[in-house]
Design an enzyme around this catalytic site. Structure first.
Site, PDB file in Angstrom:
ATOM      1  N   TYR A  54       0.835  -1.206   0.000  1.00  0.00           N
ATOM      2  CA  TYR A  54       0.000   0.000   0.000  1.00  0.00           C
ATOM      3  C   TYR A  54       0.871   1.258   0.000  1.00  0.00           C
ATOM      4  O   TYR A  54       1.745   1.419   0.858  1.00  0.00           O
ATOM      5  CB  TYR A  54      -0.932   0.028   1.208  1.00  0.00           C
ATOM      6  CG  TYR A  54      -1.990  -1.046   1.241  1.00  0.00           C
ATOM      7  CD1 TYR A  54      -2.292  -1.818   0.119  1.00  0.00           C
ATOM      8  CD2 TYR A  54      -2.721  -1.286   2.402  1.00  0.00           C
ATOM      9  CE1 TYR A  54      -3.272  -2.795   0.162  1.00  0.00           C
ATOM     10  CE2 TYR A  54      -3.712  -2.263   2.460  1.00  0.00           C
ATOM     11  CZ  TYR A  54      -3.973  -3.018   1.334  1.00  0.00           C
ATOM     12  OH  TYR A  54      -4.950  -3.990   1.380  1.00  0.00           O
ATOM     13  N   GLN A 176      -9.438 -12.621   3.248  1.00  0.00           N
ATOM     14  CA  GLN A 176      -9.850 -11.229   3.082  1.00  0.00           C
ATOM     15  C   GLN A 176     -10.330 -11.010   1.648  1.00  0.00           C
ATOM     16  O   GLN A 176      -9.537 -10.733   0.754  1.00  0.00           O
ATOM     17  CB  GLN A 176      -8.705 -10.273   3.423  1.00  0.00           C
ATOM     18  CG  GLN A 176      -9.152  -8.825   3.422  1.00  0.00           C
ATOM     19  CD  GLN A 176      -8.077  -7.873   3.903  1.00  0.00           C
ATOM     20  OE1 GLN A 176      -7.812  -6.859   3.250  1.00  0.00           O
ATOM     21  NE2 GLN A 176      -7.455  -8.172   5.032  1.00  0.00           N
ATOM     22  N   SER A 205     -13.973  -3.334   1.003  1.00  0.00           N
ATOM     23  CA  SER A 205     -14.900  -2.605   0.133  1.00  0.00           C
ATOM     24  C   SER A 205     -16.367  -2.919   0.417  1.00  0.00           C
ATOM     25  O   SER A 205     -17.152  -3.158  -0.515  1.00  0.00           O
ATOM     26  CB  SER A 205     -14.585  -2.876  -1.344  1.00  0.00           C
ATOM     27  OG  SER A 205     -15.164  -1.893  -2.169  1.00  0.00           O
ATOM     28  N   GLY A 284     -12.355   2.285   5.267  1.00  0.00           N
ATOM     29  CA  GLY A 284     -11.268   3.231   5.063  1.00  0.00           C
ATOM     30  C   GLY A 284     -11.853   4.628   5.087  1.00  0.00           C
ATOM     31  O   GLY A 284     -13.075   4.802   5.054  1.00  0.00           O
ATOM     32  N   GLU A 293     -18.919   7.834  11.444  1.00  0.00           N
ATOM     33  CA  GLU A 293     -20.224   7.455  10.908  1.00  0.00           C
ATOM     34  C   GLU A 293     -20.292   5.961  10.617  1.00  0.00           C
ATOM     35  O   GLU A 293     -21.218   5.267  11.059  1.00  0.00           O
ATOM     36  CB  GLU A 293     -20.527   8.224   9.619  1.00  0.00           C
ATOM     37  CG  GLU A 293     -21.864   7.804   9.006  1.00  0.00           C
ATOM     38  CD  GLU A 293     -22.072   8.258   7.574  1.00  0.00           C
ATOM     39  OE1 GLU A 293     -23.122   7.916   7.001  1.00  0.00           O
ATOM     40  OE2 GLU A 293     -21.185   8.923   7.007  1.00  0.00           O
TER      41      GLU A 293
END
Length: 332
Positions: A54, A176, A205, A284, A293
């Site tokens: 990443y 994952q 996602s 993310g 939230e």
């Protein structure tokens, strides 16, 4: 925050995990990234997922700096190995050399003596699985990782890897995969195999690259500053969902979310957590308020009527083909 066991292991993780795939070290400046991680900690998130690849290794370093003052026993740090991290022929894949060098480099960047979970980021078709699992076993026995997992492996690959792990007395506990109300390719084969093996899913996602938040409207340009407009922030990944038929269906979820007292993003994250084989949903963020939230999806339960209503709305645009699991392909 609510907590779940990862598969049938003894490792307890937060059912909302924080991930820094395409944000930290590239899209988001370090101060903002640190603020997102603080927001995750404030929300009760204890599980943090990253990977050596990443942001060309920078994401691990950002996470390590942000977590360095946390009590290590109170958090779970996950990372991955497979994709290229350098120019050499052995700077990639799941060969012994790359795995043993990569774990040391990841620990240095993360500023920790061990990771809780070390994951094969993809299946390596060019390396004998026995070599890979033996290298992972040595990582475990050296104390540099507590458990091993994988990402985007098919049902057959999971069974083969798990069988070797059992023979080597290594705890193989997780997969994952990509999973959301729109992308359900794991349901037909991967989830049944995982339930059989005691492997839990840590899904990425869950909001389909932001599409399930409802911010992308049919027949309209993507909002400025959104992932779809940022070439460094994952525009290629979200592009496949920006079809009017998908976006129209997502807008039809809004009344269901309103009735449940949830935002569309919370509805999407909570939806993946209704699957009992899912141990955690990775979120993310580029702003702390997004973390706050989405973390509120923890502990939300849907009744059968709401699940059916969501299915009825999305069914024409849902992707279910198990052959689209990334492990079916080559080494790309």
């Amino acid at each position: 925050m609510e907590f779940r066991r990862l598969g049938r292991s003894g490792l307890t993780i937060s059912e909302i995990a924080y991930g820094n795939w395409i944000t930290h070290g590239s899209q988001v400046e370090e101060d903002a990234a640190a603020a997102c991680i603080r927001a995750a900690l404030d929300a009760g998130i204890t599980t943090f997922d990253t990977a050596d690849v990443y942001a060309e290794t920078r994401a691990e370093a950002v996470l390590g700096r942000a977590l360095k003052d946390q009590r290590r026993e109170g958090i779970e740090v996950f990372t991955k190995v497979y994709f290229p991290t350098g120019p050499g022929q052995n700077d990639r894949g799941l060969g012994r050399k790359h795995i043993l060098e990569s774990i040391d480099n990841s620990l240095r960047r993360l500023q920790t003596d061990y990771v809780d979970l070390y994951q094969a980021h993809r299946y390596d078709h060019s390396t004998p699985l026995e070599e890979t699992m033996e290298a992972f076993a040595d990582v475990i026995r050296s104390g540099k990782a507590l458990y091993i997992g994988v990402s985007e492996w098919t049902a057959d690959q999971l069974r083969a890897g798990h069988r070797l792990a059992r023979e080597l007395n290594v705890p193989f506990i997780s997969n994952q995969p990509q999973y959301s109300a729109l992308w359900r390719v794991i349901e037909a084969e991967v989830v049944p195999a995982s339930e059989e093996l005691g492997v839990g899913q840590i899904v990425w996602s869950p909001i389909a690259q932001g599409v399930l938040t409802g911010k992308y409207k049919p027949r309209a340009q993507p909002p400025a500053g959104s992932r779809a407009t940022d070439e460094k922030g994952g525009a290629d990944f979200v592009a496949g969902w920006l079809r009017d038929d998908v976006l129209e269906r997502v807008q039809q979820l809004r009344p269901l979310a309103d009735e449940a007292g949830l935002s569309l993003a919370q509805l999407a994250v909570a939806w993946v957590l209704q699957n009992s084989n899912v141990s955690a949903a990775i979120i993310g963020a580029s702003r702390p308020e997004q973390v706050t939230e989405n973390a509120k999806a923890a502990g939300v339960t849907f009744d059968a009527d709401l699940l059916k209503a969501i299915d009825d709305v999305l069914e024409p645009v849902v992707e279910r083909n198990p052959a689209l699991t990334a492990g079916h392909g080559g080494n790309d």
